[in-house]
Design an enzyme around this catalytic site. Structure first.
Site, PDB file in Angstrom:
ATOM      1  N   ASN A   7       0.884  -1.172   0.000  1.00  0.00           N
ATOM      2  CA  ASN A   7       0.000   0.000   0.000  1.00  0.00           C
ATOM      3  C   ASN A   7       0.919   1.219   0.000  1.00  0.00           C
ATOM      4  OD1 ASN A   7      -1.820   2.023   0.423  1.00  0.00           O
ATOM      5  ND2 ASN A   7      -2.796   1.084   2.210  1.00  0.00           N
ATOM      6  N   LYS A  14       3.252   0.655   3.177  1.00  0.00           N
ATOM      7  CA  LYS A  14       2.912  -0.441   4.099  1.00  0.00           C
ATOM      8  C   LYS A  14       3.048  -1.733   3.325  1.00  0.00           C
ATOM      9  CE  LYS A  14      -0.818   1.455   6.814  1.00  0.00           C
ATOM     10  NZ  LYS A  14      -2.253   1.397   6.902  1.00  0.00           N
ATOM     11  N   ARG A  90      -2.568  -1.918  -3.605  1.00  0.00           N
ATOM     12  CA  ARG A  90      -3.817  -1.198  -3.393  1.00  0.00           C
ATOM     13  C   ARG A  90      -3.804   0.026  -4.309  1.00  0.00           C
ATOM     14  NH1 ARG A  90      -5.514   2.991   1.196  1.00  0.00           N
ATOM     15  NH2 ARG A  90      -7.688   3.099   0.636  1.00  0.00           N
ATOM     16  N   HIS A 179     -13.453   2.107  -0.155  1.00  0.00           N
ATOM     17  CA  HIS A 179     -13.386   1.033   0.849  1.00  0.00           C
ATOM     18  C   HIS A 179     -13.934  -0.284   0.275  1.00  0.00           C
ATOM     19  CE1 HIS A 179     -13.978   4.352   4.155  1.00  0.00           C
ATOM     20  NE2 HIS A 179     -12.679   4.157   3.931  1.00  0.00           N
ATOM     21  N   HIS A 207     -18.389   0.225   7.389  1.00  0.00           N
ATOM     22  CA  HIS A 207     -16.939   0.346   7.620  1.00  0.00           C
ATOM     23  C   HIS A 207     -16.737   1.632   8.418  1.00  0.00           C
ATOM     24  CE1 HIS A 207     -12.598   0.031   6.414  1.00  0.00           C
ATOM     25  NE2 HIS A 207     -12.671   1.306   6.730  1.00  0.00           N
ATOM     26  N   LEU A 208     -16.468   1.478   9.717  1.00  0.00           N
ATOM     27  CA  LEU A 208     -16.340   2.647  10.604  1.00  0.00           C
ATOM     28  C   LEU A 208     -14.924   2.701  11.165  1.00  0.00           C
ATOM     29  CD1 LEU A 208     -19.696   2.157  12.592  1.00  0.00           C
ATOM     30  CD2 LEU A 208     -19.345   3.460  10.479  1.00  0.00           C
ATOM     31  N   ASN A 210     -11.240   5.533  10.672  1.00  0.00           N
ATOM     32  CA  ASN A 210     -11.037   6.969  10.523  1.00  0.00           C
ATOM     33  C   ASN A 210     -11.878   7.500   9.375  1.00  0.00           C
ATOM     34  OD1 ASN A 210      -9.514   8.393  12.389  1.00  0.00           O
ATOM     35  ND2 ASN A 210      -7.680   7.263  11.780  1.00  0.00           N
ATOM     36  N   ARG A 240     -13.611  14.106   8.501  1.00  0.00           N
ATOM     37  CA  ARG A 240     -14.315  14.521   7.280  1.00  0.00           C
ATOM     38  C   ARG A 240     -15.800  14.722   7.557  1.00  0.00           C
ATOM     39  NH1 ARG A 240     -12.136   9.547   3.842  1.00  0.00           N
ATOM     40  NH2 ARG A 240     -10.464   9.171   5.325  1.00  0.00           N
ATOM     41  N   MET A 282     -11.913   7.760  18.624  1.00  0.00           N
ATOM     42  CA  MET A 282     -13.173   7.348  19.244  1.00  0.00           C
ATOM     43  C   MET A 282     -12.972   6.825  20.666  1.00  0.00           C
ATOM     44  SD  MET A 282     -16.328   7.457  18.797  1.00  0.00           S
ATOM     45  CE  MET A 282     -16.961   7.486  17.123  1.00  0.00           C
ATOM     46  N   GLY A 332     -16.075   0.164  14.344  1.00  0.00           N
ATOM     47  CA  GLY A 332     -17.116  -0.860  14.206  1.00  0.00           C
ATOM     48  C   GLY A 332     -16.778  -2.142  14.936  1.00  0.00           C
ATOM     49  N   GLU A 333     -15.501  -2.532  14.901  1.00  0.00           N
ATOM     50  CA  GLU A 333     -15.091  -3.786  15.547  1.00  0.00           C
ATOM     51  C   GLU A 333     -14.918  -3.632  17.059  1.00  0.00           C
ATOM     52  OE1 GLU A 333     -11.529  -5.294  13.527  1.00  0.00           O
ATOM     53  OE2 GLU A 333     -12.422  -4.643  11.639  1.00  0.00           O
ATOM     54  N   ASN A 334     -14.618  -2.398  17.490  1.00  0.00           N
ATOM     55  CA  ASN A 334     -14.161  -2.240  18.882  1.00  0.00           C
ATOM     56  C   ASN A 334     -15.018  -1.376  19.791  1.00  0.00           C
ATOM     57  OD1 ASN A 334     -11.581  -3.681  18.640  1.00  0.00           O
ATOM     58  ND2 ASN A 334     -11.121  -2.084  17.146  1.00  0.00           N
ATOM     59  N   GLU A 386      -7.921  -5.701   4.789  1.00  0.00           N
ATOM     60  CA  GLU A 386      -7.783  -5.311   3.386  1.00  0.00           C
ATOM     61  C   GLU A 386      -6.527  -5.917   2.759  1.00  0.00           C
ATOM     62  OE1 GLU A 386      -8.964  -1.365   4.987  1.00  0.00           O
ATOM     63  OE2 GLU A 386      -9.467  -0.934   2.905  1.00  0.00           O
TER      64      GLU A 386
HETATM   65  P1  AMP Z   1      -9.158   2.402  11.446  1.00  0.00           P
HETATM   66  O1  AMP Z   1      -9.153   3.547  10.481  1.00  0.00           O
HETATM   67  O2  AMP Z   1      -9.965   1.224  10.979  1.00  0.00           O
HETATM   68  O3  AMP Z   1      -7.782   2.012  11.931  1.00  0.00           O
HETATM   69  O4  AMP Z   1      -9.929   2.931  12.761  1.00  0.00           O
HETATM   70  C1  AMP Z   1      -9.442   3.990  13.533  1.00  0.00           C
HETATM   71  C2  AMP Z   1     -10.498   4.410  14.536  1.00  0.00           C
HETATM   72  O5  AMP Z   1     -10.861   3.287  15.357  1.00  0.00           O
HETATM   73  C3  AMP Z   1     -10.038   5.513  15.506  1.00  0.00           C
HETATM   74  O6  AMP Z   1     -11.060   6.484  15.635  1.00  0.00           O
HETATM   75  C4  AMP Z   1      -9.900   4.779  16.812  1.00  0.00           C
HETATM   76  O7  AMP Z   1     -10.131   5.623  17.898  1.00  0.00           O
HETATM   77  C5  AMP Z   1     -10.986   3.739  16.701  1.00  0.00           C
HETATM   78  N1  AMP Z   1     -10.798   2.659  17.659  1.00  0.00           N
HETATM   79  C6  AMP Z   1      -9.807   1.748  17.723  1.00  0.00           C
HETATM   80  N2  AMP Z   1      -9.958   0.972  18.825  1.00  0.00           N
HETATM   81  C7  AMP Z   1     -11.063   1.405  19.476  1.00  0.00           C
HETATM   82  C8  AMP Z   1     -11.750   1.034  20.672  1.00  0.00           C
HETATM   83  N3  AMP Z   1     -11.311   0.033  21.436  1.00  0.00           N
HETATM   84  N4  AMP Z   1     -12.868   1.720  21.018  1.00  0.00           N
HETATM   85  C9  AMP Z   1     -13.319   2.738  20.265  1.00  0.00           C
HETATM   86  N5  AMP Z   1     -12.723   3.139  19.120  1.00  0.00           N
HETATM   87  C10 AMP Z   1     -11.618   2.488  18.726  1.00  0.00           C
END
Ligand code: AMP
Length: 404
Positions: A7, A14, A90, A179, A207-208, A210, A240, A282, A332-334, A386
């Site tokens: 990437n 990366k 990518r 995405h 997909h949540l 950044n 954004r 977040m 979304g995952e966390n 990805e």
């Molecule tokens: P990504 O672009 O997929 O790497 O996601 C980045 C976003 O995920 C950032 O806003 C982080 O704060 C958020 N994030 C990562 N881990 C957590 C968590 N445990 N709880 C809430 N937000 C998280």
């Protein structure tokens, strides 16, 4: 066989190396601050980490450093360069030209270059990564995987804007979506989890990270998505703005007197969570929210309200019973808080959220179910990957070539 995934950004590269077809991650890393006085190389393999600070002259130098690391006898990752049979890249914008992954040739490179006008920050460094990789990994086929390709199945009513036709025909103004690699990967994993053929699956994928986007998937194909021609529309994101009345942009320029570069910075870098609450992380915002911080509460309420609206809209777009709403990427995952706020009060849409399962879910590489057993629509978390999807796609291209 080994497949390298690259990437390539404007000042960083990366990478991830996979053993195929078992999909084992053998090594990964990041070369950053390319062209600056002090560059940095971060490599990982097994449980080992290597960090080197040194000047990285350009992308070729960065890729050579990656190659030297992978081929270094001391680490035993790759015995000879021939083992790396494909390098998957990518590429952010494939416009209307690329509906699928392709093996790179001169015509592909020319088209990626032409599409730079639609993605000026991304396509040029993506292309540079391909061109330099051709020199460094001479024995491998180069494969381009486009963020936009999955959304090329959008019907015209979803992708055209209500403008006079020449704006589409002459300037390519339409929805492309992004995405795609992530939406496509999580949809395939969810179909596997549900034991269904992807072609029979209807999903809304969220997909949540950044960057954020929602996609409506009908019979396994993307039929609408929230990001449009650029990467700032649709859902509210970390920095954004997402969707906004276009008249506001004119108002900023004409009545408030902001210049275009100021407006661009405001909408792309200083809006979203950061604009409303001063932070786009977040994790931090969630802590502030729980402590009763007003601006964090507003930011999270705006963020989740907009996701809810897309779920309602995309259910109508899909028009057939939905198999699942899927949460993926960093937030979304966390984030139990965000998932809870998004999924509350969606019972009229057939979504019975399992609040307990949501709160107790910890970071997981598996697919997890966050709906009750009697929910008509499942709620799933599916960790996105990805890089692995690019490796899978590159492997598919290799197999296709061998079959010819
Ligand atoms: P990504 O672009 O997929 O790497 O996601 C980045 C976003 O995920 C950032 O806003 C982080 O704060 C958020 N994030 C990562 N881990 C957590 C968590 N445990 N709880 C809430 N937000 C998280």
């Amino acid at each position: 066989m080994k497949i390298l995934v690259i990437n390539s950004g404007s000042s960083s590269i990366k990478f991830a190396l996979y053993l195929m077809p078992t999909r084992d991650l053998l090594a990964s890393g990041l070369v950053e601050r390319i062209g600056e006085n002090e560059g940095a190389l971060h490599f990982k393999y097994d449980d080992n980490k290597i960090d080197i600070i040194r000047r990285v002259l350009n992308h070729k130098d960065g890729l050579e450093a990656i190659s030297e690391f992978l081929l270094n006898d001391q680490y035993g990752i790759v015995a000879s360069e021939e083992e790396i049979q494909a390098v998957g890249h990518r590429v952010v914008h494939g416009g209307e030209k690329f509906h699928d992954t392709v093996v790179v040739d001169d015509a592909v490179k020319d088209t990626v270059r032409e599409l730079s006008n639609l993605a000026p920050l991304h396509n040029p460094p993506n292309l540079l990564g391909i061109e330099e990789s051709e020199k460094v990994f001479k024995h491998a086929i180069q494969v381009a995987v486009f963020d936009t390709a999955f959304h090329q199945t959008l019907p015209m009513n979803a992708y055209r804007e209500p403008l006079p036709p020449e704006f589409y025909e002459r300037y390519g103004i339409r929805k492309y979506g992004f995405h795609g690699t992530s939406h496509s990967y999580v949809a395939k994993r969810a179909a596997d989890y549900l034991n269904k053929d992807l072609k029979e699956c209807n999903f809304i994928t969220l997909h949540l990270g950044n960057g954020c986007s929602a996609t409506a998937i009908k019979n396994g194909r993307s039929v609408d998505t929230s990001l449009g021609m650029t990467t700032i529309g649709g859902l509210m994101m970390g920095t954004r703005i997402g969707d906004i009345d276009p008249g506001v942009v004119l108002h900023l320029v004409e009545d408030i007197g902001m210049g275009t570069s100021e407006v661009k910075k405001l909408l792309g870098k200083n809006s979203g969570l950061k604009g409303v609450a001063g932070d786009n992380d977040m994790r931090e915002l969630s802590i502030r929210y729980e402590q009763g911080d007003e601006s964090a509460r507003l930011a999270i309420e705006l963020y989740t309200y907009r996701i809810k609206k897309f779920i309602g809209a995309y259910m109508a777009v899909v028009g057939s019973p939905l198999d699942a709403v899927i949460f993926t990427a960093g937030v979304g995952e966390n984030s139990p808080l965000i998932r809870r706020m998004v999924c509350s009060n969606l019972e009229p849409l057939g979504i019975q959220f399992n609040y307990e399962a949501n709160e107790s879910l910890r970071s997981s590489q598996e697919v997890n179910e966050l709906s009750t057993t009697d929910s008509l629509v499942k709620v799933l978390t599916v960790p996105t990957n990805e890089e692995l999807e690019i490796a899978n796609e590159s492997f598919r291209m290799l197999q296709h070539q061998e079959a010819l």
